[in-house]
Design a protein around this motif. Structure first.
Motif, mmCIF file in Angstrom:
data_model
loop_
_atom_site.group_PDB
_atom_site.id
_atom_site.type_symbol
_atom_site.label_atom_id
_atom_site.label_comp_id
_atom_site.label_asym_id
_atom_site.label_seq_id
_atom_site.Cartn_x
_atom_site.Cartn_y
_atom_site.Cartn_z
ATOM 1 N N TYR A 3 105.453 130.182 47.698
ATOM 2 C CA TYR A 3 105.754 129.054 46.803
ATOM 3 C C TYR A 3 105.405 129.396 45.371
ATOM 4 O O TYR A 3 106.158 129.133 44.439
ATOM 5 N N LEU A 276 107.049 116.307 46.374
ATOM 6 C CA LEU A 276 107.833 116.435 47.605
ATOM 7 C C LEU A 276 109.208 115.818 47.459
ATOM 8 O O LEU A 276 110.223 116.387 47.888
ATOM 9 N N TRP A 279 111.406 118.055 45.067
ATOM 10 C CA TRP A 279 111.876 119.278 45.709
ATOM 11 C C TRP A 279 112.982 118.974 46.714
ATOM 12 O O TRP A 279 113.919 119.755 46.876
ATOM 13 N N ARG A 280 112.897 117.840 47.347
ATOM 14 C CA ARG A 280 113.964 117.448 48.266
ATOM 15 C C ARG A 280 115.245 117.140 47.494
ATOM 16 O O ARG A 280 116.342 117.483 47.923
ATOM 17 N N LEU A 339 116.790 122.106 55.387
ATOM 18 C CA LEU A 339 115.749 121.401 54.651
ATOM 19 C C LEU A 339 114.357 121.697 55.186
ATOM 20 O O LEU A 339 113.397 121.793 54.416
ATOM 21 N N LEU A 340 114.226 121.872 56.484
ATOM 22 C CA LEU A 340 112.909 122.172 57.043
ATOM 23 C C LEU A 340 112.431 123.548 56.601
ATOM 24 O O LEU A 340 111.243 123.740 56.316
ATOM 25 N N TRP A 342 113.354 124.951 53.821
ATOM 26 C CA TRP A 342 113.096 124.763 52.392
ATOM 27 C C TRP A 342 111.712 124.153 52.177
ATOM 28 O O TRP A 342 110.955 124.579 51.315
ATOM 29 N N ASN A 343 111.381 123.138 52.984
ATOM 30 C CA ASN A 343 110.078 122.492 52.854
ATOM 31 C C ASN A 343 108.940 123.468 53.112
ATOM 32 O O ASN A 343 107.850 123.334 52.550
ATOM 33 N N SER A 344 109.174 124.457 53.973
ATOM 34 C CA SER A 344 108.106 125.391 54.316
ATOM 35 C C SER A 344 107.759 126.325 53.160
ATOM 36 O O SER A 344 106.755 127.032 53.207
ATOM 37 N N ARG A 417 103.355 113.996 54.878
ATOM 38 C CA ARG A 417 103.271 115.463 54.897
ATOM 39 C C ARG A 417 101.898 115.930 55.393
ATOM 40 O O ARG A 417 101.794 116.856 56.205
ATOM 41 N N ASN A 447 113.553 110.240 58.139
ATOM 42 C CA ASN A 447 112.215 110.815 58.268
ATOM 43 C C ASN A 447 111.875 111.116 59.726
ATOM 44 O O ASN A 447 111.298 112.166 60.038
ATOM 45 N N ASP A 451 111.200 115.008 61.340
ATOM 46 C CA ASP A 451 109.907 115.348 61.941
ATOM 47 C C ASP A 451 110.052 115.708 63.419
ATOM 48 O O ASP A 451 109.367 116.615 63.916
#
Length: 626
Positions: A3, A276, A279-280, A339-340, A342-344, A417, A447, A451
């Motif tokens: 990151y 968060l 970034w989304r 997206l998952l 990307w979130n990581s 998160r 959401n 998850d």
């Protein structure tokens, strides 16, 4: 690509063309997991903050027991079964309290009336009066020992407990506003409120506003905590630990509830939530560049080659460098990133303030959310995360499941998160950590699906509590006055549809893998019947303990006890604490019951039916047998 490396590179980008993209409305279930990661990072012993967890490819084969469960039908009109745990005096108390809750003048002035009663009767008689009425109806007792008889009696009739220490500060509105502004505004913003360069790209939703500083306004049933100092947060953590231990001592399968705003300075929750969300939004922009903005969020997969071109055009770096970044993170091995994945990328656990870098969708630059963080602010952030980790470890050690309550939407992205990170760490062998999803939110289904998908890929147990929500009036008023989109569904019917949609999705996942778990926390009888019908269709036995039901203590016993006696895992949310210190909780309970009892006479009519039945059958001195 770490990151921090991505931040450093993207910060050099200079595109003026980025725009704010909303999350696409389409929803669907993903059928393909992300590429299998080859290496697994060692889990930290401390709280993992936002650590990326390696992705595992989870089999999509259904895992349904061979034995067919018998269909179970519950008669919610059978008052003899519903109230068999209650003495006659308890039924009469319920009728009195519910009737009082229908009088507007009593509800609106309940705190003033309680203070007047205290002055007229004295402290001792006032406490006796409260225990005979509102306190006795909605609160289990003053401490861990006092609540045991009620918990044991309920357990004998099939109803468990979610313990909730419901003590709150009795602050004036002015005091609450001051505490909130002091704890939600950074030192950089305080020093130069008009000069801070971050002011231009901070979203209004994620900034503190004095007119909404008292977060108790327009809130139903939820406890509210205001930050004072780190010592107080430590004290509240100890209270939660004692609650966890009490849950362990009271039953073998108990729950305990916590709130993250009790565990640290809310400034971090505000700021991390904004990061968060932005970034989304940036991911949504990149998806739109590939013509995928109308696809459901789980099917939005960025083609890696085109993503490299897009990032190179933004000035992030050379195409070969970008390829090495993603390869280094074991992402994009299938040629696509969702997206998952990307979130990581947000996985830097060394310096927390490094997380608070955001893509400015107006200028195209990546910028710090704030100019600077003091060492104390950095320390406060870390201590909040450490407290969360301590509570999770205590829950595991005591065999108690930990339920993280939902809060306002400007805190919730960060809360969700951090809860997700606890689930990734502690839900490996069984569901210990449960996140709460408020289904009055427009984004609730999105959401839940994200998850669930992440839990499937990584192989941990998904735990959810579904509620309709506690902050509707406050959220609507804040959005309207400050000027951002109302996050709440347009009406109650839309919320009901959202609740059933989220529930249906989780039930499908339970049928799919038996690794998902859900608490159906509702007083809505139709929703409970909907759940029972789905469980019958799935041949899902209540003894599998995958679906739980939850109601508040003192309400909807005609739902809780028939379910418990039929073998379903059902729990009462059990508040406890000294009489004087739970008055704020009792005040909101009266307000909630006003709307509840005005909207439906059903519970009162069932109570009257049982009282009459007992009198006619000679059970004037009825005593529960257990």
């Amino acid at each position: 690509m770490s990151y921090s490396t991505f931040v450093a590179s993207l910060a050099r980008a200079n595109s003026g063309n980025l725009r704010n993209f909303a999350v696409p409305p389409a929803r669907c279930r993903s059928t393909v997991a992300s590429p299998k990661r080859q290496e697994e990072k060692e889990r930290m012993e401390e709280c993992p903050v936002v650590e990326a967890q390696p992705v595992e490819l989870i089999s999509q084969t259904k895992n349904v027991p061979n034995t067919q469960a018998k269909s179970i039908h519950i008669d919610f009109d059978n008052t003899q079964e519903a109230y068999k745990s209650k003495r006659n005096i308890e039924l009469l108390r319920s009728l009195l309290v519910f009737k009082l809750c229908t009088f507007d003048v009593l509800v609106e002035r309940n705190k003033e009336l309680m203070e007047l009663s205290k002055k007229l009767l004295g402290q001792r008689m006032f406490e006796k009066l409260m225990k005979m009425t509102f306190y006795g109806q909605f609160v289990a007792g003053e401490d861990h020992n006092a609540i045991k008889p009620l918990i044991q009696k309920n357990q004998a009739f099939g109803v468990g407990a979610v313990l909730d220490y419901s003590v709150e500060e009795d602050l004036t509105q002015e005091e609450a506003e001051k505490k909130e502004m002091d704890s939600c505004v950074s030192e950089a913003e305080k020093e130069s409120p008009g000069m801070c360069s971050c002011a231009d790209h901070r979203e209004k939703k994620y900034k503190a506003h004095r007119q909404f500083g008292d977060r108790r306004g327009g809130v139903i049933s939820a406890r509210t905590y205001f930050y004072a100092d780190e010592a107080k947060c430590d004290k509240q953590m100890e209270t939660f630990i004692n609650c966890i231990k009490a849950s362990s001592g009271a039953s073998n399968d108990g729950f305990s509830a916590i709130k993250l705003t009790a565990l640290g300075r809310p400034q971090f929750l505000l700021q991390f939530s904004e990061v968060l969300v932005k970034w989304r939004q940036f991911f949504n922009y990149l998806a739109a560049q590939q013509g995928k903005s109308d696809m459901c969020v789980l099917e939005q997969k960025l083609e890696l080659e085109q993503l490299k071109d897009n990032l190179a055009q933004l000035g992030v770096g050379a195409k070969d460098d970008i390829e090495n970044w993603f390869t280094g993170e074991k992402l994009g091995l299938s040629g696509a990133i969702d997206l998952l994945d990307w979130n990581s990328l947000i996985n830097d656990t060394t310096k927390i303030s490094n997380l608070l870098m955001i893509p400015n969708l107006e200028t195209g630059h990546l910028e710090p959310l704030l100019n600077k963080f003091t060492a104390e602010e950095e320390s406060q952030m870390k201590r909040m995360l450490q407290r969360v980790d301590v509570l999770a470890k205590h829950a595991v050690a005591n065999g108690v499941r930990l339920m993280v309550d939902a809060e306002q939407t400007y805190f919730q992205p960060a809360i969700s998160r951090l809860t997700l990170e606890m689930q990734r760490k502690f839900n490996r062998e069984k569901p210990v950590i449960f996140n709460t999803y408020q289904c009055y939110l427009k984004e609730a289904y999105n959401n839940v699906t994200l998850d669930v998908e992440l839990s499937r890929r990584e192989g941990w147990y998904f735990g959810a509590k579904l509620v309709r929500g506690a902050y509707m009036y406050q959220e609507r008023a804040r959005a309207q006055e400050i000027g951002y989109e109302d996050p709440i569904n347009p009406d109650y019917e839309a919320t009901n549809r959202m609740y059933h949609k989220c529930l249906d999705y989780v039930l499908e996942e339970i049928e799919h893998s038996r690794k998902a778990n859900v608490m159906v926390a509702t007083h809505n009888e139709d929703t409970v019947k909907f759940t029972l019908e789905k469980m019958n269709e799935m041949a899902l036995s209540p003894t599998e303990n995958k679906v739980y039901f939850g109601q508040l203590l003192g309400m909807c016993d005609q739902i809780s006890f028939p379910l418990g006696q039929a073998g379903f895992p059902v729990y009462k949310y059990v508040p406890y604490g000294p009489v004087n210190e739970v008055i704020p909780y009792l005040s909101r309970r009266a307000q909630e019951n006003r709307g509840f009892m005005k909207g439906s006479q059903r519970e009162r009519s069932l109570l009257w039916k049982e009282v009459k039945r007992r009198l006619l059958s000679g059970q004037v001195l009825y005593k529960p047998v257990y």
